[in-house]
Design a protein around this motif. Structure first.
Motif, PDB file in Angstrom:
ATOM      1  N   THR A 202      42.318 -12.159 -63.605  1.00 45.88           N
ATOM      2  CA  THR A 202      41.810 -11.288 -62.553  1.00 45.88           C
ATOM      3  C   THR A 202      42.873 -10.217 -62.271  1.00 45.88           C
ATOM      4  OG1 THR A 202      42.790 -12.553 -60.737  1.00 45.88           O
ATOM      5  CG2 THR A 202      40.596 -13.246 -61.518  1.00 45.88           C
ATOM      6  N   PRO A 203      42.495  -9.114 -61.619  1.00 46.20           N
ATOM      7  CA  PRO A 203      43.516  -8.118 -61.258  1.00 46.20           C
ATOM      8  C   PRO A 203      44.651  -8.712 -60.430  1.00 46.20           C
ATOM      9  CG  PRO A 203      41.327  -7.203 -60.971  1.00 46.20           C
ATOM     10  CD  PRO A 203      41.136  -8.666 -61.272  1.00 46.20           C
ATOM     11  N   SER A 204      44.329  -9.616 -59.512  1.00 42.39           N
ATOM     12  CA  SER A 204      45.362 -10.227 -58.669  1.00 42.39           C
ATOM     13  C   SER A 204      46.317 -11.075 -59.503  1.00 42.39           C
ATOM     14  CB  SER A 204      44.722 -11.094 -57.574  1.00 42.39           C
ATOM     15  OG  SER A 204      43.981 -10.304 -56.672  1.00 42.39           O
ATOM     16  N   GLU A 205      45.777 -11.840 -60.442  1.00 36.91           N
ATOM     17  CA  GLU A 205      46.624 -12.641 -61.330  1.00 36.91           C
ATOM     18  C   GLU A 205      47.505 -11.738 -62.180  1.00 36.91           C
ATOM     19  OE1 GLU A 205      43.650 -16.485 -62.045  1.00 36.91           O
ATOM     20  OE2 GLU A 205      43.564 -14.747 -63.373  1.00 36.91           O
ATOM     21  N   TYR A 206      46.922 -10.664 -62.683  1.00 36.30           N
ATOM     22  CA  TYR A 206      47.679  -9.729 -63.519  1.00 36.30           C
ATOM     23  C   TYR A 206      48.842  -9.133 -62.733  1.00 36.30           C
ATOM     24  CZ  TYR A 206      48.634  -6.137 -67.003  1.00 36.30           C
ATOM     25  OH  TYR A 206      49.243  -5.347 -67.946  1.00 36.30           O
ATOM     26  N   LYS A 207      48.592  -8.694 -61.504  1.00 39.93           N
ATOM     27  CA  LYS A 207      49.644  -8.078 -60.675  1.00 39.93           C
ATOM     28  C   LYS A 207      50.757  -9.074 -60.375  1.00 39.93           C
ATOM     29  CE  LYS A 207      46.578  -6.632 -57.660  1.00 39.93           C
ATOM     30  NZ  LYS A 207      46.014  -6.078 -56.414  1.00 39.93           N
ATOM     31  N   ARG A 208      50.368 -10.306 -60.081  1.00 43.38           N
ATOM     32  CA  ARG A 208      51.364 -11.333 -59.748  1.00 43.38           C
ATOM     33  C   ARG A 208      52.264 -11.616 -60.946  1.00 43.38           C
ATOM     34  NH1 ARG A 208      50.521 -17.099 -59.235  1.00 43.38           N
ATOM     35  NH2 ARG A 208      48.339 -16.707 -59.746  1.00 43.38           N
ATOM     36  N   ILE A 209      51.663 -11.750 -62.135  1.00 42.46           N
ATOM     37  CA  ILE A 209      52.441 -12.014 -63.343  1.00 42.46           C
ATOM     38  C   ILE A 209      53.264 -10.798 -63.736  1.00 42.46           C
ATOM     39  CG2 ILE A 209      52.282 -12.565 -65.805  1.00 42.46           C
ATOM     40  CD1 ILE A 209      49.739 -14.187 -65.119  1.00 42.46           C
ATOM     41  N   ASN A 247      56.291 -16.277 -55.228  1.00 43.07           N
ATOM     42  CA  ASN A 247      55.705 -15.929 -56.514  1.00 43.07           C
ATOM     43  C   ASN A 247      56.358 -16.729 -57.646  1.00 43.07           C
ATOM     44  OD1 ASN A 247      53.912 -13.592 -57.805  1.00 43.07           O
ATOM     45  ND2 ASN A 247      55.721 -13.833 -59.084  1.00 43.07           N
ATOM     46  N   PHE A 248      57.679 -16.826 -57.637  1.00 45.22           N
ATOM     47  CA  PHE A 248      58.396 -17.563 -58.675  1.00 45.22           C
ATOM     48  C   PHE A 248      58.034 -19.048 -58.642  1.00 45.22           C
ATOM     49  CE2 PHE A 248      60.734 -13.922 -59.792  1.00 45.22           C
ATOM     50  CZ  PHE A 248      61.541 -14.203 -60.877  1.00 45.22           C
ATOM     51  N   LYS A 249      57.973 -19.621 -57.463  1.00 43.39           N
ATOM     52  CA  LYS A 249      57.636 -21.040 -57.362  1.00 43.39           C
ATOM     53  C   LYS A 249      56.231 -21.302 -57.893  1.00 43.39           C
ATOM     54  CE  LYS A 249      60.662 -22.431 -53.538  1.00 43.39           C
ATOM     55  NZ  LYS A 249      60.711 -22.929 -52.144  1.00 43.39           N
ATOM     56  N   SER A 250      55.324 -20.350 -57.638  1.00 40.05           N
ATOM     57  CA  SER A 250      53.949 -20.505 -58.101  1.00 40.05           C
ATOM     58  C   SER A 250      53.853 -20.452 -59.620  1.00 40.05           C
ATOM     59  CB  SER A 250      53.079 -19.403 -57.491  1.00 40.05           C
ATOM     60  OG  SER A 250      51.796 -19.391 -58.061  1.00 40.05           O
ATOM     61  N   LEU A 251      54.599 -19.537 -60.244  1.00 38.68           N
ATOM     62  CA  LEU A 251      54.480 -19.317 -61.688  1.00 38.68           C
ATOM     63  C   LEU A 251      55.431 -20.161 -62.531  1.00 38.68           C
ATOM     64  CD1 LEU A 251      54.070 -15.424 -61.713  1.00 38.68           C
ATOM     65  CD2 LEU A 251      52.282 -17.139 -62.008  1.00 38.68           C
ATOM     66  N   PRO A 255      62.522 -22.138 -57.649  1.00 46.78           N
ATOM     67  CA  PRO A 255      62.978 -20.946 -56.929  1.00 46.78           C
ATOM     68  C   PRO A 255      63.758 -20.043 -57.883  1.00 46.78           C
ATOM     69  CG  PRO A 255      64.342 -22.826 -56.360  1.00 46.78           C
ATOM     70  CD  PRO A 255      63.214 -23.357 -57.200  1.00 46.78           C
ATOM     71  N   PRO A 256      63.850 -18.746 -57.612  1.00 44.05           N
ATOM     72  CA  PRO A 256      64.488 -17.804 -58.544  1.00 44.05           C
ATOM     73  C   PRO A 256      65.900 -18.184 -58.985  1.00 44.05           C
ATOM     74  CG  PRO A 256      63.341 -16.617 -56.823  1.00 44.05           C
ATOM     75  CD  PRO A 256      63.285 -18.060 -56.441  1.00 44.05           C
TER      76      PRO A 256
END
Length: 276
Positions: A202-209, A247-251, A255-256
């Motif tokens: 999705t656009p949201s997934e693309y932006k997050r990645i 975002n990092f924890k999700s992907l 943590p960074p």
């Protein structure tokens, strides 16, 4: 385990392929296990005389007496994938840029990807040619043959707005989905449908990645202005440090700070793995 990374030499392929690597794991080596992380790219892999066993927590690649070639496509994942190599393995993996793989396919990308890790046989001669290419010992000759094969498969791909939408996201990663849709006088539903069909995100997934990958590239290129996570978050177009950490924890599940401390970059490429 030896990994050799190449960027396409053919000018035409450079528009569609980020690069490819040839992985060799000998039977005398210990088992190798690593995590790979979500990307806006699509990945096509072929491995000779081996089989990919897809388990809930890991994809295990091991020699097989019964399977001369195993092929796979990975283009829709939002969590880390764990790979394990054991025994004598030779694998080629190609990283296609966003919409790059579409240039070679007859159908939509979603037609080839039903899950996170799919068998991929896009052409009638694909298996035969990949077996021949994988059997080549000289890396330079192998690379030339690989490029020559994919060059013959270019058929083109045009779309009324997806190329422009991706360019706009890269310019303004925080643009909202509705604002992105408005740029092309279409509905959010239509925008999301076309992203899913041709990018498998999705656009949201693309932006997050994309933001996540931008942070990785910022650290890889060693920008002097990156002195702390706050700097990195703004240089990578996150709203703030907290946004980046989430975002990092999700992907990545980490943590960074922990992520970057343990990260390995393969051969001056955009391939980033975390070895176990």
């Amino acid at each position: 385990m030896q990994i050799d990374f190449f960027r396409p030499e053919n000018p035409g392929l450079q528009n569609y392929i980020e690069g490819y690597y040839i992985l060799n794991h000998s039977e005398n080596e210990d088992r190798v296990k690593y995590l790979t992380f979500p990307s806006v790219n699509s990945f096509v892999s072929v491995v000779s005389h081996a089989e990919n066993s897809v388990l809930p927590e890991i994809i295990s690649v091991r020699p097989s007496q019964y399977k001369s070639l195993d092929t796979s496509l990975v283009c829709r994942f939002n969590k880390p994938i764990c790979f394990e190599y054991q025994g004598n393995i030779k694998e080629i993996t190609i990283a296609f840029k966003p919409l790059g793989l579409n240039v070679f396919l007859k159908g939509e990308l979603k037609d080839y990807s039903q899950g996170g890790f799919d068998t991929f046989i896009p052409f009638s001669d694909y298996e035969k040619e990949m077996k021949t290419i994988l059997a080549i010992e000289n890396q330079k000759v192998l690379a030339e043959c690989l490029e020559n094969y994919w060059k013959t498969k270019i058929k083109g791909f045009s779309h009324p707005f997806l190329h422009k939408a991706i360019a706009l996201i890269e310019e303004k990663p925080n643009i909202s989905t509705i604002a992105l849709a408005n740029q092309f006088n279409i509905s959010q539903k239509t925008l999301i449908k076309h992203f899913k069909s041709h990018i498998c995100k999705t656009p949201s997934e693309y932006k997050r990645i994309f933001r996540f990958r931008k942070a990785l590239e910022t650290m890889r290129t060693g920008k002097k202005e990156v002195t702390n996570l706050t700097d990195l978050s703004y240089l990578s177009d996150f709203f703030d440090q907290s946004h980046m950490i989430t975002n990092f924890k999700s992907l990545t599940g980490l943590p960074p700070k922990t992520f970057f401390k343990n990260l390995t970059t393969v051969k001056d490429s955009k391939i980033h793995w975390l070895f176990h």
